[in-house]
Design an enzyme around this catalytic site. Structure first.
Site, short mmCIF file in Angstrom:
data_model
loop_
_atom_site.label_atom_id
_atom_site.label_comp_id
_atom_site.label_asym_id
_atom_site.label_seq_id
_atom_site.Cartn_x
_atom_site.Cartn_y
_atom_site.Cartn_z
N SER B 167 26.83 40.98 16.22
CA SER B 167 26.72 39.62 15.69
C SER B 167 27.21 38.56 16.68
CB SER B 167 27.50 39.52 14.38
OG SER B 167 26.91 40.33 13.39
N GLY B 200 14.42 48.61 17.66
CA GLY B 200 13.18 49.23 17.21
C GLY B 200 12.17 49.20 18.33
N GLY B 422 20.83 61.96 -13.42
CA GLY B 422 20.34 62.88 -12.40
C GLY B 422 18.90 62.56 -11.99
N THR B 443 24.24 44.66 7.38
CA THR B 443 24.94 44.42 8.65
C THR B 443 24.01 44.05 9.80
OG1 THR B 443 24.98 46.83 9.06
CG2 THR B 443 26.96 45.84 8.11
N GLU B 445 20.67 41.70 11.51
CA GLU B 445 20.27 40.29 11.47
C GLU B 445 21.46 39.41 11.07
OE1 GLU B 445 17.26 38.85 12.26
OE2 GLU B 445 16.66 40.81 13.01
N ASP B 447 25.76 40.31 10.59
CA ASP B 447 26.63 41.00 9.64
C ASP B 447 26.98 40.05 8.49
OD1 ASP B 447 28.84 43.39 9.50
OD2 ASP B 447 29.66 41.48 8.80
#
Lengths: 693, 693
Positions: B167, B200, B422, B443, B445, B447
């Site tokens: 950040s 990415g 469940g 967290t 783009e 935090d």
């Protein structure tokens, strides 16, 4: 053992306007080794043996396996555990076990650091399937079935849950109808909702199952009983048995959960696990427990160890998460703050302390409370303290602690993950996988919300017994603020008489909040008042129809659950406080006392509105709770944070997260050295603001 | 459109002693279609187009893929999106885009129902990598690079984050040093912490990257700038470029996140994306923004759309989670309560309503607030409302809303998962995977904790501007409880003058809590007072050294963050309240007003201690907040719960969770019919308690 090289506090003003108390030269010293021994508790030997085992990479979770590969790996790991004599402590000595119930659970809990799938699959085989035979069967069953279960020759499923019924076991639909002609039970699934579901070992490995079904003989239903039912041989399902794979889950994918259904499957009469109810060849039913309700709860009560061990596993996982996050927070630097030359260590930020230190305190409280639970469990199952009251107390204690610890573990794992930023999201740092695996702990072995209602009903029942015969006016007067020691002390879980000697003191506004007695009074008074308030509102139920009474209870359900939660929090606080007395080292006790205060005041802060509304704290005192946490406790505890996680005693092979190995510190130091060297050599570029200096 | 067949409420007493208000015959009718249109908002066309696409199984997450398979699938899906013209709305019309910034984000947000990995990978390519070229580059770069980026011929990484800095972008370590000899920039990674990380497209697909680095020319560092850097060709990394795969993550495993490092990699001078700073051939630096600080924030500001779109994606995921949980809760039965013949529907339990309905209210609030954010975003990026103030307001709004919505989404996904028991943990029901994927939204783009501090600094800055020139005594008087409209209305985010006409009224105890004006006053007064309190304590910073000032700020960090959160909550409440005015249908508006009240009173209940301490609510009024929620709002809203999620408008292909398809109702009905038929035929076994009736 303290590592204070990251400490940067020097005097400055806090929100109260006082100088900030950095750890002074006279700050207490925490003895990590001593504290570590206290934390290992009574079953330290079993824990250490289990920890020695879990250092072996053969038992560790491996990332990126397919569903089949992960299942196969975990199945293999069970054999590994067996070969290392790690899983049979609870079984009878005469069959190769050790009759050691507390040690068995303690060892089991520590497996969570290897792979929660391994832990739970071991729990299915020896803790559920095996325990059903052990505790619900009699010697014939032990001799016939336990050897195969213990040796893993017969992997098995614990077939209680159905698609249509989880926590409400009494309502399951599977039937076991006795046929006196052939002296057999006919196990049958009458509709889709009665399929057995979510059973570990059912999708693939299981050869047999302990099947819970409504026992019907001579046209009478005697309620839920347990039956030993073979389900597979080498060629697959046996005739009449069918099923499905539950497929991938949110976690615990090393376990082959699946569904089972039965189409008039016949088993010998003697496969009824008949400790609490039996059917003679002619079909006549007998039981040592006449009341069907009590019989049902007695049978289920033998299975309390699932809840006990989840409570303990949640503690271990929380310790691991905080070990990772506190170590990283002690090395990671971000943004310059107090030192313009170097960025600030995360754990020196108030917010970061607020995120991690109260959770560290909670983890200690959970651990000490668990040790109490395990002691109660061992007392009942060893037979040393096994009266009906002991059993009921154990069940209530487990039902109170398991919801809090499993929810807390999820909260702690998540906060740890976020506190580590993006690094916390990398699979290699383990926090996300642990959280995914432990997610279901909140709803299996008794849904947490349902368990808290059980606790509340017990508290209300005890309250009502205590006041039987007390006229309404007296009762109202007591409820109004003078409950004191006459309140809920027959919960069997704790003796208020020992702790609140000043009758009625919990009804008065508390003058101080920092000392232990005030914390105790505030926490105790809240439980008592909440229970009394709800009890008063529910009294009308006696005069209502069943359905109106149910609606009345439902209209108070939220408060009922909150009262149970308050009770469980008090239990944790008491366990923490008692543990302080077991710490001889002065410095260690001082630090742990601050940590206990952080836990206690944290609870009071969380429920501050309640204390204000009920006149137990003045607004001034209420404000001082937060101030004391922020301005005193967090700064005092900050220098001990690393020691407090070191005392958990994990080996590197248990931690295994690269961010908790010192790698971040090495990176930070390299970067700092580079920048400093550049400046010293004059090679550093000038900043734009002063280009021509 | 209402489905009230599960409604079971009939008169009984609640905790206030009143008759419980079941939905009476005159209960308002919610028009699902009308409400659905309101929720689709201004960019309904883009949303519907995106939803039409996400019905295609080709875009859906497939469970159980290996890392490589999932990555390959998502890469293929990007081409699918491209072929369907789904991802280029924000690009210039002259290059084949539509210059439609709001619509672009709206369409993007809806992709989360297909697979969050697909969404975020699309965001990396067109939203980050492409946007950096679009917004930080100039026409030469657009012409040279955008066609390849838009067409996916050049997959790319957005290389901002470093292992050592997330950040805190201003402190990154990568350098871009200009060499006038060759007219090139030399991109270099000086130490391990300066490796680009978490990008990415970096591990596998990326051929180029927009690399953020400290620009150095003529011995002067001009701070962070962005450079277009080729990193791979068909044979792998280009000379001097290296990297690593980030491996498996807690979620989003369809994206090939990785690390990059550069060893004196040379790129042409013209690869500097030079909109806000340029270097001439001789090495001289120029910028249209003289202040390095402002220049930095202007550059980063162009990237706000990441935060805007995560805010919107969090809303969509929350809607999906509640659609699943509310449908299941309306069909699943467990434990008998009011009707001895049939088990109770989960959503008829108060606790279940408490778990889901307030979160439904929060989701509506988040959605309406997001629509405002998107409108502000479109105003700035279309140029229609693009003053400096507009830009700053947009950034503050995004920084305020994104933390709350992403955290809320995780909370909602988890509560939905637990509320489904469940079944919620089965992968097929999607809640666990969505939660795992969205985890990192908290967290990345920016935090969340860091973002809230940015918001707080803005609030404090506005406060201080407002009071510049006001003498200390006047200021103290105002702070003491008379802040009123002079407080923080120059936050640009809302105009208190429009809303609180009674100057000083927020300082007084509020007599009622149920009406909108009281809610507004309570929420507004809390923000104002918190900001004023913190500002007063931080005033001393002006007279302290930089490091002492930093310590003072840190000692108040927790309150600073809470003030920002309170501000963001108020923004959500205001957006919800404004939206009520856009609903013409009377019945729909009535139901939505209750839902808004549930949201507003829920906030007040959450912060009840604060209101009591600050004398804004009497203890009696404080109690009435909870009573009103439990006894009025929840029962009123319960019959509309299904309609409220139906209005989200998801198609079965977007929901895809088997438990939300009616399967549970079919199972319950089959079981009920079986038991009833058995009883009617006389074949049912008698219960043990009355064996001889």
């Amino acid at each position: 053992m303290t590592r204070l090289d990251d400490r940067t506090q020097t005097p400055a003003k806090n929100r109260s306007g006082d100088a900030l108390p950095g750890a002074s030269a006279e700050a207490p010293r925490l003895d990590v080794e001593t504290l570590g021994r206290v934390l290992l508790g009574r079953w330290s030997e079993a824990r250490l043996a289990s920890r020695a085992l879990t250092r072996d990479p053969a038992l560790h979770f491996v990332d990126g396996l397919s569903l089949d590969e992960h299942r196969a790996r975990v199945t293999g790991q069970l054999h590994h555990l067996l070969e290392h004599d790690a899983v049979l402590r609870a079984f009878p000595t005469r069959l190769g076990g050790h009759d050691d119930h507390g040690g068995n659970i303690a060892a089991f809990e520590e497996l969570v650091t290897a792979d929660p799938s391994l832990q739970i699959k071991a729990g299915v085989q020896w803790g559920l399937f095996g325990s059903a035979v052990l505790h619900l069967g009699t010697q014939t069953h032990h001799d016939a079935f336990l050897p195969g279960i213990m040796s893993l020759d017969v992997p098995g499923a614990f077939a209680m849950t159905e698609t249509g019924h989880g926590s409400d076991v009494a309502s399951i639909g599977t039937t076991a109808t006795y046929d006196p002609e052939t002296e057999e039970f006919v196990i049958h699934t009458p509709f889709r909702a009665a399929w057995k579901d979510y059973l570990g070992n059912a999708a693939k490995d299981g050869l047999a199952a302990t099947v819970f079904a409504q026992l019907i003989t001579n046209g009478v239903s005697h309620g839920v009983h347990c039956f030993y039912v073979p389900i597979r041989d080498k060629n697959g399902f046996l005739p009449g048995v069918g099923g499905e794979d539950d497929g991938r889950k949110g976690g615990l994918n090393g376990i082959d959960n699946g569904r089972l259904h039965f189409d008039h499957v016949r088993i010998p009469r003697t496969n009824l696990l008949n400790r609490y109810g039996d059917v003679a060849p002619d079909g006549s039913y007998t039981s040592p427990i006449p009341s069907p309700g009590r019989r049902f709860f007695t049978m289920l009560g033998t299975l309390v160890q699932g809840r006990v061990s989840l409570d303990g596993a949640a503690v271990v996982a929380s310790k691991l998460a905080l070990t990772i996050a506190v170590r990283y927070g002690s090395e990671r630097r971000q943004f310059t703050a107090s030192d313009p030359e170097r960025e600030e260590v995360l754990l020196d930020y108030q917010r970061h302390q607020r995120r991690l230190l109260p959770r560290l305190a909670t983890t200690y409280a959970m651990g000490f409370a668990h040790e109490r639970l395990l002691t109660a469990f061992d007392g009942v199952f060893s037979g040393e303290h096994a009266t009906d009251d002991d059993r009921q107390d154990l069940e209530t204690l487990a039902a109170a602690l398991k919801p809090l610890s499993t929810w807390n573990a999820l909260d702690i794992l998540q906060e740890a993950r976020e506190a580590c930023g993006g690094a916390g999201f990398l699979a290699e740092n383990r926090l996300t996988q642990l959280r995914a695996d432990l997610d279901v702990y909140a709803t299996f072995e008794g849904d947490n919300t349902v368990l808290l209602q059980l606790v509340a009903k017990r508290l209300l029942g005890d309250y009502s017994k205590r006041f039987r015969g007390v006229d309404a006016r007296t009762r109202a007067g007591l409820v109004a603020g003078q409950v004191g020691q006459t309140g809920v002390d027959r919960s069997g879980l704790r003796q208020l008489a020992q702790t609140v000697t000043d009758l009625g003191s919990t009804g008065r506004s508390v003058g101080h909040v920092r000392d232990a007695e005030s914390q105790r009074q505030l926490l105790t008074g809240r439980v008592e008042t909440m229970v009394a308030d709800v009890a008063l509102r529910l009294r009308a139920a006696a005069h209502l129809s069943a359905s109106d009474a149910a609606r009345l209870f439902d209209a108070n359900q939220d408060e009922v659950i909150e009262a149970a939660r308050a009770h469980a929090e008090l239990l944790q606080w008491e366990a923490f406080t008692d543990a302080l007395g077991r710490i001889d080292d002065h410095g260690t006790r001082s630090v742990l006392t601050w940590l206990r205060d952080l836990f206690g005041l944290g609870l009071i802060e969380k429920h501050l509105a309640w204390y204000l509304i009920h006149g137990r704290l003045s607004t001034k005192r209420a404000v001082s709770v937060t101030d004391y946490i922020d301005d005193r406790l967090l700064p005092r505890l900050r220098p001990h944070a690393l020691d407090l996680v070191e005392a958990f005693g994990f080996a590197p092979e248990q931690v295994r997260a690269p961010i908790a190995t010192g790698a971040e510190r090495a990176r930070q130091d390299e970067a700092f050295a580079y920048v400093r060297a550049q400046h010293e050599s004059g090679a550093a570029p000038r900043p734009e603001k002063a280009p021509h200096r």
